[in-house]
Motif scaffolding. Structure first.
Motif, mmCIF file in Angstrom:
data_model
loop_
_atom_site.group_PDB
_atom_site.id
_atom_site.type_symbol
_atom_site.label_atom_id
_atom_site.label_comp_id
_atom_site.label_asym_id
_atom_site.label_seq_id
_atom_site.Cartn_x
_atom_site.Cartn_y
_atom_site.Cartn_z
ATOM 1 N N ARG A 80 0.869 -1.154 -0.031
ATOM 2 C CA ARG A 80 0.007 0.043 -0.027
ATOM 3 C C ARG A 80 0.756 1.475 -0.026
ATOM 4 N N GLU A 81 1.939 1.116 0.647
ATOM 5 C CA GLU A 81 2.996 2.424 0.660
ATOM 6 C C GLU A 81 3.465 2.652 -0.546
ATOM 7 N N LEU A 82 3.592 1.774 -1.525
ATOM 8 C CA LEU A 82 4.098 1.952 -2.852
ATOM 9 C C LEU A 82 3.340 3.090 -3.625
ATOM 10 N N GLY A 83 2.064 3.243 -3.143
ATOM 11 C CA GLY A 83 1.618 4.544 -4.026
ATOM 12 C C GLY A 83 0.033 3.916 -4.359
ATOM 13 N N ALA A 84 -0.958 3.727 -3.373
ATOM 14 C CA ALA A 84 -2.022 2.968 -3.923
ATOM 15 C C ALA A 84 -2.902 4.193 -4.688
ATOM 16 N N ASP A 85 -2.532 5.340 -4.610
ATOM 17 C CA ASP A 85 -2.995 6.416 -5.363
ATOM 18 C C ASP A 85 -2.397 6.766 -6.611
ATOM 19 N N ASP A 86 -1.242 6.236 -7.135
ATOM 20 C CA ASP A 86 -0.551 6.696 -8.184
ATOM 21 C C ASP A 86 -1.267 6.044 -9.551
ATOM 22 N N GLY A 87 -2.120 5.364 -9.552
ATOM 23 C CA GLY A 87 -2.834 5.099 -10.617
ATOM 24 C C GLY A 87 -2.192 3.678 -11.221
ATOM 25 N N GLU A 88 -1.275 3.275 -10.433
ATOM 26 C CA GLU A 88 -0.502 2.032 -11.152
ATOM 27 C C GLU A 88 -0.691 0.883 -10.187
ATOM 28 N N ARG A 89 -1.480 0.969 -9.071
ATOM 29 C CA ARG A 89 -1.915 0.208 -8.157
ATOM 30 C C ARG A 89 -3.513 0.227 -7.974
ATOM 31 N N VAL A 90 -4.169 -1.116 -7.757
ATOM 32 C CA VAL A 90 -5.440 -1.104 -7.339
ATOM 33 C C VAL A 90 -5.263 -1.456 -5.863
ATOM 34 N N GLY A 91 -5.296 -0.837 -4.833
ATOM 35 C CA GLY A 91 -5.099 -1.280 -3.372
ATOM 36 C C GLY A 91 -3.466 -1.971 -3.391
ATOM 37 N N ILE A 92 -3.592 -3.126 -2.990
ATOM 38 C CA ILE A 92 -2.256 -3.720 -2.759
ATOM 39 C C ILE A 92 -1.693 -4.384 -4.086
ATOM 40 N N PHE A 93 -2.592 -4.364 -5.205
ATOM 41 C CA PHE A 93 -2.257 -5.000 -6.286
ATOM 42 C C PHE A 93 -1.457 -4.101 -7.262
ATOM 43 N N ARG A 94 -0.677 -4.560 -7.998
ATOM 44 C CA ARG A 94 -0.003 -3.765 -9.233
ATOM 45 C C ARG A 94 -0.774 -4.035 -10.437
ATOM 46 N N ILE A 95 -0.887 -2.857 -11.252
ATOM 47 C CA ILE A 95 -1.437 -3.139 -12.497
ATOM 48 C C ILE A 95 -0.676 -3.321 -13.393
ATOM 49 N N TYR A 96 -0.878 -4.440 -14.208
ATOM 50 C CA TYR A 96 0.175 -5.189 -15.277
ATOM 51 C C TYR A 96 -0.580 -4.762 -16.616
ATOM 52 N N GLU A 97 -1.662 -4.819 -16.704
ATOM 53 C CA GLU A 97 -2.364 -4.523 -18.152
ATOM 54 C C GLU A 97 -3.748 -4.194 -18.097
ATOM 55 N N ARG A 98 -3.769 -3.099 -18.748
ATOM 56 C CA ARG A 98 -5.384 -2.451 -19.009
ATOM 57 C C ARG A 98 -5.683 -2.973 -20.301
#
Length: 178
Positions: A80-98
């Motif tokens: 969560r500290e990696l940046g839940a609000d940076d648009g590249e994470r959804v909560g604790i999950f990293r976004i790999y592909e849209r």
């Protein structure tokens, strides 16, 4: 109000998680009907579902973090500290592909890697409803990963089912105005 029906399904053939790893140690998928007026954007739906998980899930994640921190595994708190609000994470999950109908989330760690698909599936036939399908695949790297997965898999299944049902009870986000 009737309890929202979350069903176990096979991961949809067109989902990015199907065949993602050469071998999987866990593969599951859960489906829930979306009302006609609900948003169809998989990222918005994922953010809605995972931001409104049942309160008891936070307690379980705290216990998990305490237990795995000593093993050198990633913690939910750290993710969560990696940046839940940076648009590249959804909560604790990293976004790999849209993709237009699917969001691919996940994380890689020393014991296992996983991918989570959030897919907004159109109606299969006339009279059917759209469905939100959340699929997970896990690939373990070692005995620690297999042992960890054996412990957390039953919780994973309950958490996903409960998170989807909870989101439906609250009321899905609406389609954006045109």
């Amino acid at each position: 109000m009737p309890r929202p029906l979350v069903t176990d399904v096979a991961p949809p053939a067109g989902s990015r998680v199907v065949g993602f790893y050469p071998s999987t140690d866990l593969c599951d998928a859960y489906s829930i009907e979306l009302p006609d007026d609900a948003c169809g954007d998989p990222e918005a739906l994922a953010r809605f579902v995972f931001a409104r998980s049942p309160a008891w899930m936070s307690v379980l994640m705290g216990i998990r973090d305490t237990l795995v921190a000593g093993l050198g595994l990633k913690t939910a708190h750290g993710l969560r500290e990696l940046g839940a609000d940076d648009g590249e994470r959804v909560g604790i999950f990293r976004i790999y592909e849209r993709r237009p109908a699917e969001l691919l989330l996940g994380e890689d760690d020393k014991h296992l890697d996983f991918r989570l698909s959030v897919l907004c599936q159109p109606p299969a036939a006339a009279g059917d409803k759209r469905r939100l399908i959340v699929s997970t695949v896990v690939h373990c790297h070692n005995a620690l990963g297999r042992g960890y997965l054996a412990v957390v898999a039953p919780f994973h299944r309950r958490i996903l089912r409960a998170s989807l049902a909870n989101a439906a009870r609250i009321g899905w986000p609406p389609q954006p105005a045109r």
